[in-house]
Design a protein around this motif. Structure first.
Motif, PDB file in Angstrom:
ATOM      1  N   ARG A   1      -3.261   7.576  -6.957  1.00 24.58           N
ATOM      2  CA  ARG A   1      -3.216   9.165  -6.930  1.00 24.58           C
ATOM      3  C   ARG A   1      -3.005   9.879  -8.144  1.00 24.58           C
ATOM      4  NH1 ARG A   1      -5.628  14.082  -5.431  1.00 24.58           N
ATOM      5  NH2 ARG A   1      -4.383  15.349  -4.035  1.00 24.58           N
TER       6      ARG A   1
ATOM      7  N   PHE B   1      -0.153  10.915  -0.326  1.00 25.14           N
ATOM      8  CA  PHE B   1      -0.629   9.956  -0.118  1.00 25.14           C
ATOM      9  C   PHE B   1      -2.103   9.827   0.296  1.00 25.14           C
ATOM     10  CE2 PHE B   1       3.770   8.964   0.339  1.00 25.14           C
ATOM     11  CZ  PHE B   1       3.892   7.694   0.326  1.00 25.14           C
ATOM     12  N   LYS B   2      -2.843  10.872  -0.233  1.00 26.01           N
ATOM     13  CA  LYS B   2      -4.152  10.914  -0.010  1.00 26.01           C
ATOM     14  C   LYS B   2      -4.796   9.571  -0.468  1.00 26.01           C
ATOM     15  CE  LYS B   2      -8.425  13.659  -1.108  1.00 26.01           C
ATOM     16  NZ  LYS B   2      -8.722  14.939  -2.008  1.00 26.01           N
TER      17      LYS B   2
ATOM     18  N   THR C   1       0.830  -1.051  -0.107  1.00 20.18           N
ATOM     19  CA  THR C   1      -0.001  -0.074   0.130  1.00 20.18           C
ATOM     20  C   THR C   1       0.880   1.050   0.003  1.00 20.18           C
ATOM     21  OG1 THR C   1      -1.950  -1.137   1.095  1.00 20.18           O
ATOM     22  CG2 THR C   1      -1.889   1.290   1.342  1.00 20.18           C
ATOM     23  N   GLY C   2       2.068   1.237   0.787  1.00 21.66           N
ATOM     24  CA  GLY C   2       2.973   2.174   0.585  1.00 21.66           C
ATOM     25  C   GLY C   2       3.417   2.608  -0.762  1.00 21.66           C
TER      26      GLY C   2
ATOM     27  N   THR D   1      -7.103   2.801  -0.089  1.00 22.58           N
ATOM     28  CA  THR D   1      -6.431   1.726  -0.867  1.00 22.58           C
ATOM     29  C   THR D   1      -6.226   0.391   0.025  1.00 22.58           C
ATOM     30  OG1 THR D   1      -5.216   3.474  -2.006  1.00 22.58           O
ATOM     31  CG2 THR D   1      -4.076   1.278  -1.995  1.00 22.58           C
ATOM     32  N   LEU D   2      -5.871   0.640   1.189  1.00 20.42           N
ATOM     33  CA  LEU D   2      -5.740  -0.670   2.082  1.00 20.42           C
ATOM     34  C   LEU D   2      -6.855  -1.245   2.355  1.00 20.42           C
ATOM     35  CD1 LEU D   2      -3.225  -1.867   3.811  1.00 20.42           C
ATOM     36  CD2 LEU D   2      -3.972  -0.436   5.907  1.00 20.42           C
TER      37      LEU D   2
ATOM     38  N   ALA E   1      -0.590   3.497  -3.162  1.00 22.39           N
ATOM     39  CA  ALA E   1      -1.561   4.813  -2.731  1.00 22.39           C
ATOM     40  C   ALA E   1      -0.866   6.097  -3.496  1.00 22.39           C
ATOM     41  CB  ALA E   1      -1.401   5.081  -1.279  1.00 22.39           C
ATOM     42  N   PRO E   2       0.385   6.522  -3.440  1.00 20.55           N
ATOM     43  CA  PRO E   2       0.680   7.493  -4.431  1.00 20.55           C
ATOM     44  C   PRO E   2       0.654   7.538  -5.957  1.00 20.55           C
ATOM     45  CG  PRO E   2       2.528   6.739  -3.228  1.00 20.55           C
ATOM     46  CD  PRO E   2       1.540   5.884  -2.717  1.00 20.55           C
TER      47      PRO E   2
ATOM     48  N   LYS F   1     -12.133   4.778  -3.327  1.00 20.20           N
ATOM     49  CA  LYS F   1     -11.029   5.413  -3.558  1.00 20.20           C
ATOM     50  C   LYS F   1     -10.658   6.313  -4.612  1.00 20.20           C
ATOM     51  CE  LYS F   1      -7.967   3.236  -5.766  1.00 20.20           C
ATOM     52  NZ  LYS F   1      -7.355   4.464  -6.678  1.00 20.20           N
TER      53      LYS F   1
ATOM     54  N   GLN G   1      -9.551  10.167  -4.396  1.00 16.28           N
ATOM     55  CA  GLN G   1      -8.323  10.371  -4.704  1.00 16.28           C
ATOM     56  C   GLN G   1      -8.685  11.581  -5.723  1.00 16.28           C
ATOM     57  OE1 GLN G   1      -6.363   6.728  -5.670  1.00 16.28           O
ATOM     58  NE2 GLN G   1      -5.046   7.195  -3.952  1.00 16.28           N
TER      59      GLN G   1
ATOM     60  N   THR H   1      -4.697   6.619   1.219  1.00 20.59           N
ATOM     61  CA  THR H   1      -3.843   5.401   1.644  1.00 20.59           C
ATOM     62  C   THR H   1      -4.922   4.574   2.362  1.00 20.59           C
ATOM     63  OG1 THR H   1      -1.938   6.719   1.621  1.00 20.59           O
ATOM     64  CG2 THR H   1      -2.179   4.533   3.025  1.00 20.59           C
TER      65      THR H   1
END
Length: 309
Positions: free
Chosen positions: A175, A215-216, A167-168, A221-222, A171-172, A283, A287, A218
């Motif tokens: 976006r 990271f909006k 996810t790290g 996304t998870l 996510a970006p 999501k 985003q 995140t």
């Protein structure tokens, strides 16, 4: 008599020497009494192999699936007419914008999805080891040496673990990808493009809202990926197991053909998206929304239910 006694003592010494070798040293004696052979411990699967395989698979996944992903995001964010079909919108985009149009925004996922898939399969391998270690609690050393077969529940848990580190990265990149894809809707309606590409989009997002803005989504996304990876890896392993039974393949000795593995992967992908599409809609909306429109992704959910059910 003396010679016989001496030979007997010598034989006893040799026998004791052989018998005194500890079994934990990985050495066995054969029936002939000759000194024995070393028994190799079972080799564990390489996490590096999973990492590389996942990276290559991720690149292939993006190149094949991006055109459909483009259509998906446009439909989710209101960029398509209510009557538009997936293939109708795809053919319209291809006719109007060409190949570049259907691969708009591909640089972001291609940059991120390749390492993301690599990390996903690596973390799935690590997740299996964590679950296996938990399952072997209380076992003796001898029991731990035996082959441990993960249950379906343990496979699903390993899949859930794999979603956390990915996810790290995801996510970006999601976006940026979504912003670039939705921008095309505005250009199509006669507006002007805000971003010239992936790097320009990332720079502007960072400038306007900092790292937090990049990271909006995140959490959303998870929220999407944990059930998605449970469904994916669970279905993948289950289908492979059933295909081996159908083809009469011993899991300890044989392997499935590439076509069978592709079939398992395809069905796993269908199961994954069948589970996580609702969360993916939330999501994408969150985003790509202007700052301040939604309080959080649960607010997106409430407003979507109120408006469209």
């Amino acid at each position: 008599m003396t010679a016989t006694t001496s030979e007997t003592k010598s034989s006893n010494v040799e026998l004791k020497t052989v018998q005194s070798i500890p079994s934990s040293a990985g050495i066995e004696a054969d029936n002939s009494g000759e000194c024995c052979k070393k028994v190799d411990a079972p080799k564990s699967e390489s996490a590096l192999k999973s990492f590389i395989s996942g990276g290559v698979g991720g690149a292939c996944c993006v190149m094949v699936g991006h055109p459909l992903d483009l259509v998906k995001v446009r439909m989710q964010t209101g960029g398509a007419a209510a009557s538009s079909s997936v293939f109708g919108m795809l053919s319209k985009t291809l006719a109007k914008e060409g190949i570049r149009g259907i691969y708009r925004g591909v640089s972001a996922p291609l940059t991120a999805v390749t390492p993301m898939f690599a990390v996903s399969f690596w973390s799935y391998d690590v997740g299996q080891r964590i679950v296996k270690g938990y399952g072997q609690r209380g076992m003796t050393a001898e029991e731990k040496e035996r082959k441990y077969v993960l249950s379906m529940g343990e496979i699903c848990m390993a899949g859930a673990i794999s979603a956390i580190p990915t996810t790290g990265i995801m996510a970006p990149s999601e976006r940026i990808k979504c912003l670039l894809q939705v921008q095309a809707n505005e250009v199509e309606k006669g507006g002007t493009a805000k971003y010239t590409g992936m790097l320009d989009c990332a720079k502007q997002v960072l400038k306007e809202g900092g790292v937090q803005s990049l990271f909006k989504g995140t959490g959303a996304t998870l929220f999407r990926d944990i059930p998605g990876t449970i469904a994916y890896f669970g279905t993948y392993e289950l289908v492979k197991k059933e295909l081996m039974k159908i083809q009469g393949i011993d899991p300890n000795k044989g392997q499935l053909s590439p076509i069978a593995v592709l079939t398992a992967g395809g069905l796993a992908g269908m199961a994954c998206w069948g589970v996580c599409i609702p969360a993916d809609v939330i999501k994408s909306r969150y985003q790509t929304a202007p700052e301040g429109k939604y309080i959080g992704f649960f607010d997106v959910f409430k407003k979507l239910i109120q408006k469209g059910g």
